[in-house]
Scaffold this motif. Structure first.
Motif, PDB file in Angstrom:
ATOM      1  N   ASP A 206       0.806  -1.211   0.000  1.00 33.09           N
ATOM      2  CA  ASP A 206       0.000   0.000   0.000  1.00 33.09           C
ATOM      3  C   ASP A 206       0.842   1.265   0.000  1.00 33.09           C
ATOM      4  O   ASP A 206       0.313   2.360  -0.060  1.00 33.09           O
ATOM      5  CB  ASP A 206      -0.941  -0.007   1.198  1.00 33.09           C
TER       6      ASP A 206
ATOM      7  N   LYS B  26      -8.031  10.186  -1.862  1.00 31.89           N
ATOM      8  CA  LYS B  26      -7.601   9.259  -0.813  1.00 31.89           C
ATOM      9  C   LYS B  26      -6.148   8.838  -1.011  1.00 31.89           C
ATOM     10  O   LYS B  26      -5.365   8.796  -0.072  1.00 31.89           O
ATOM     11  CB  LYS B  26      -8.487   8.016  -0.897  1.00 31.89           C
TER      12      LYS B  26
ATOM     13  N   ARG C 295      -2.996   9.425   1.447  1.00 29.77           N
ATOM     14  CA  ARG C 295      -2.249   8.288   1.969  1.00 29.77           C
ATOM     15  C   ARG C 295      -0.751   8.450   1.698  1.00 29.77           C
ATOM     16  O   ARG C 295       0.083   8.099   2.508  1.00 29.77           O
ATOM     17  CB  ARG C 295      -2.752   7.002   1.351  1.00 29.77           C
TER      18      ARG C 295
ATOM     19  N   GLN D  58       4.195   5.708  -7.073  1.00 30.85           N
ATOM     20  CA  GLN D  58       3.381   4.730  -7.776  1.00 30.85           C
ATOM     21  C   GLN D  58       2.627   5.374  -8.926  1.00 30.85           C
ATOM     22  O   GLN D  58       2.202   6.507  -8.848  1.00 30.85           O
ATOM     23  CB  GLN D  58       2.405   4.110  -6.798  1.00 30.85           C
ATOM     24  N   PHE D  59       2.454   4.619  -9.983  1.00 31.17           N
ATOM     25  CA  PHE D  59       1.796   5.119 -11.172  1.00 31.17           C
ATOM     26  C   PHE D  59       0.347   4.642 -11.187  1.00 31.17           C
ATOM     27  O   PHE D  59       0.072   3.470 -10.995  1.00 31.17           O
ATOM     28  CB  PHE D  59       2.563   4.610 -12.392  1.00 31.17           C
ATOM     29  N   PHE D  60      -0.595   5.583 -11.350  1.00 31.45           N
ATOM     30  CA  PHE D  60      -2.000   5.216 -11.473  1.00 31.45           C
ATOM     31  C   PHE D  60      -2.389   5.319 -12.939  1.00 31.45           C
ATOM     32  O   PHE D  60      -2.519   6.417 -13.455  1.00 31.45           O
ATOM     33  CB  PHE D  60      -2.881   6.181 -10.675  1.00 31.45           C
TER      34      PHE D  60
END
Lengths: 268, 287
Positions: free
Chosen positions: A4, A64, A68, A9-11
């Motif tokens: 998590d 969100k 995070r 990180q790639f979305f």
């Protein structure tokens, strides 16, 4: 779980921001950071914040995930706030006891710094969230290519960065697996004092390093088997091309920077 | 006797609420009796590994429950920790988790974490080493100097040394040569006989599970698709193939023989095959 962690990180997505050329996004990030440091008044901060929120909305990244990603920042933010509150000299004293003085100026400054760091990090997140690591290194290589003239190994650097980014998820997954395996043998990673916690990391770090070296070896062999020999004369499958969208983005960037500079010059 | 493990309506969802959300287990229920040898089959991504990690409390179920000897393993922290020791889990390629300077120390890691005294740890390490066929001399070398197959044994011994009542293995023979595979399977059998332990083994080798296990669980698309004896499961060969699974080679040979008109019933192991063929020969002679 470790999975998590949202660091870099790639979305995947198909928003306007996703479709921008990675070079545009990199330059825009630099412009954004410069503007953030030029901005000194609440009005200019308001403008910057509006720009940032606009970008987030357009990119359709869930709020969100951004929140995070901020979690690891909490310590730095608290540290910055506390330092600024106590260390800033000012005239309007709100509270004074023993050697501690809290002034209105200090509190305002602290708030300013916290907002600045938050906006800085969010802007950077927006880049890594909407750009795949491969596109990012491609863009960086292309932007830095003038440095080849002074014998900077630009291609090698970007290849190293690309490989490093590529292996972050792999190593995280590996760490997860090793942690599970040692936990299955009763390793206790949570309780105990600092020394015990550090000791508890040994059963995880040793196998992790062993496997990282093994992977590096295997990758080097695989690259050599395909006759990889650096950047000279290498062509690309996906050529970076600017589109109309990028021109528009650059315009927005120039307007933003000019606007913030004007606000600063006029002292608003 | 009450079942040692009871799994009720177990479900697990990974990364809930993100674009990567993924249901790995969906309403799985079954129970395990003491001393059973169970095979778990299913193709990649069917939820086998997720299921296994629930059985000793490494993963927390999104819904449903797991009871060990009638007690929910998530009742409190102490129970969860006990479950880790009572249900031993050997991961895939466990040799990548070795870390100590000597084989002895690595095998002792689990028992030491259980808080056992020095003498008991020593006894367990030596006994576990014996189960997997490691020599006294090998206990003192670095695990990184061993061959792949021997590393695997050290890793399995590391779990066996905790003397779990349920031993779960994820493809314990993956990537080994035929001799190495046979030996490891034999080691597992030896442990089961000695401790009356329950064994659950994930495997892609249908002939291995047909030969060794008394019961098969078939996972497909996050659900428990079949639960029965190897005979019952392999009788549904068509369904298995549809799930992307195999049947034992000897079974497909016999199915073909039947198609060709020989009066044979499907078999699952070589021994059965020999018996059936012998009977057939006898029958012909008498006729």
């Amino acid at each position: 779980m470790l999975k998590d962690i949202t660091l870099g990180q790639f979305f995947p997505g198909d928003s306007i921001i996703h479709r921008l050329d990675p070079r545009t996004k990199l330059v825009m990030l630099v412009v954004y950071i410069v503007a953030l440091f030029v901005a000194t008044s609440w009005i200019s901060y308001g403008v910057m914040l509006a720009f940032l929120l606009g970008c987030i909305l357009i990119s359709r990244i869930p709020g969100k995930s951004i929140v995070r990603g901020m979690k690891p920042m909490v310590i730095i933010l608290v540290f910055t706030a506390v330092l600024n509150v106590f260390m800033t000299q000012g005239e309007t004293v709100w509270l004074r006891f023993w050697i501690v003085t809290i002034t209105k100026e200090g509190c305002i400054r602290a708030l300013f710094m916290v907002v600045r760091i938050l906006m800085l990090v969010t802007g950077t997140f927006l880049l890594t969230y909407t750009t795949s690591p491969i596109a990012l290194t491609d863009g960086l290589e292309s932007l830095l290519s003038p440095l080849k003239k002074i014998r900077m190994p630009v291609h090698e650097l970007s290849m190293m960065m690309c490989i490093a980014l590529r292996f972050i998820p792999t190593l995280i997954e590996e760490t997860d697996k090793i942690m599970s395996a040692q936990k299955a043998r009763g390793a206790d990673l949570e309780s105990g004092n600092l020394l015990q916690k550090v000791k508890a990391l040994v059963p995880i770090l040793v196998p992790l390093f062993v496997s990282a070296f093994r992977r590096a070896d295997e990758l080097a062999t695989a690259m050599e088997c395909r006759c990889y020999h650096g950047g000279d004369g290498r062509t690309k499958m996906k050529l970076l091309r600017y589109s109309r969208l990028d021109l528009e983005a650059y315009c927005v960037g120039v307007i933003l920077l000019a606007g913030v500079i004007c606000l600063a010059v006029f002292g608003l | 006797m009450a079942p040692i493990l009871q799994i009720k309506e177990l479900s697990h969802v990974y990364s809930a609420g993100t674009p990567f959300q993924h249901t790995a287990l969906d309403g799985v229920s079954f129970s395990v009796e003491r001393g059973e040898f169970i095979g778990i089959i299913g193709h990649t991504g069917s939820g086998k590994s997720t299921l296994m990690q629930h059985l000793n409390g490494l993963l927390k179920p999104t819904a449903g429950s797991i009871a060990l000897d009638g007690v929910d393993i998530w009742a409190n922290k102490k129970v969860t920790r006990q479950a880790r020791f009572r249900v031993g889990l050997v991961f895939q390629y466990p040799e990548y988790q070795l870390f100590e300077e000597t084989v002895y120390k690595d095998i002792a890691f689990g028992p030491k974490n259980m808080g056992l005294d020095h003498k008991e740890v020593d006894r367990r390490v030596r006994e576990a080493a014996q189960f997997v066929g490691l020599t006294e001399a090998q206990l003192e070398v670095s695990p990184f100097d061993l061959s792949g197959g021997q590393k695997r044994r050290v890793a399995i011994a590391g779990v066996i040394a905790m003397e779990p009542e349920v031993l779960i293995l994820d493809e314990p023979t993956a990537g080994l040569d035929p001799v190495g595979r046979e030996e490891i399977l034999e080691n597992i059998q030896a442990y089961r006989r000695a401790k009356n332990a329950t064994i659950m083994m994930v495997s892609h080798s249908m002939s291995d599970v047909a030969r060794l296990t008394q019961r098969l669980l078939v996972m497909n698309g996050s659900k428990l698709a079949m639960d029965g004896t190897p005979e019952q499961v392999f009788a549904r060969a068509d369904e298995l193939v549809e799930m992307g699974l195999d049947i034992p080679e000897i079974t497909s040979v016999f199915l073909r023989l039947k198609q060709m008109g020989l009066p044979v019933e499907p078999v699952y192991t070589i021994e059965q095959a020999v018996a059936v063929l012998k009977a057939l020969k006898e029958g012909k002679r008498h006729a």
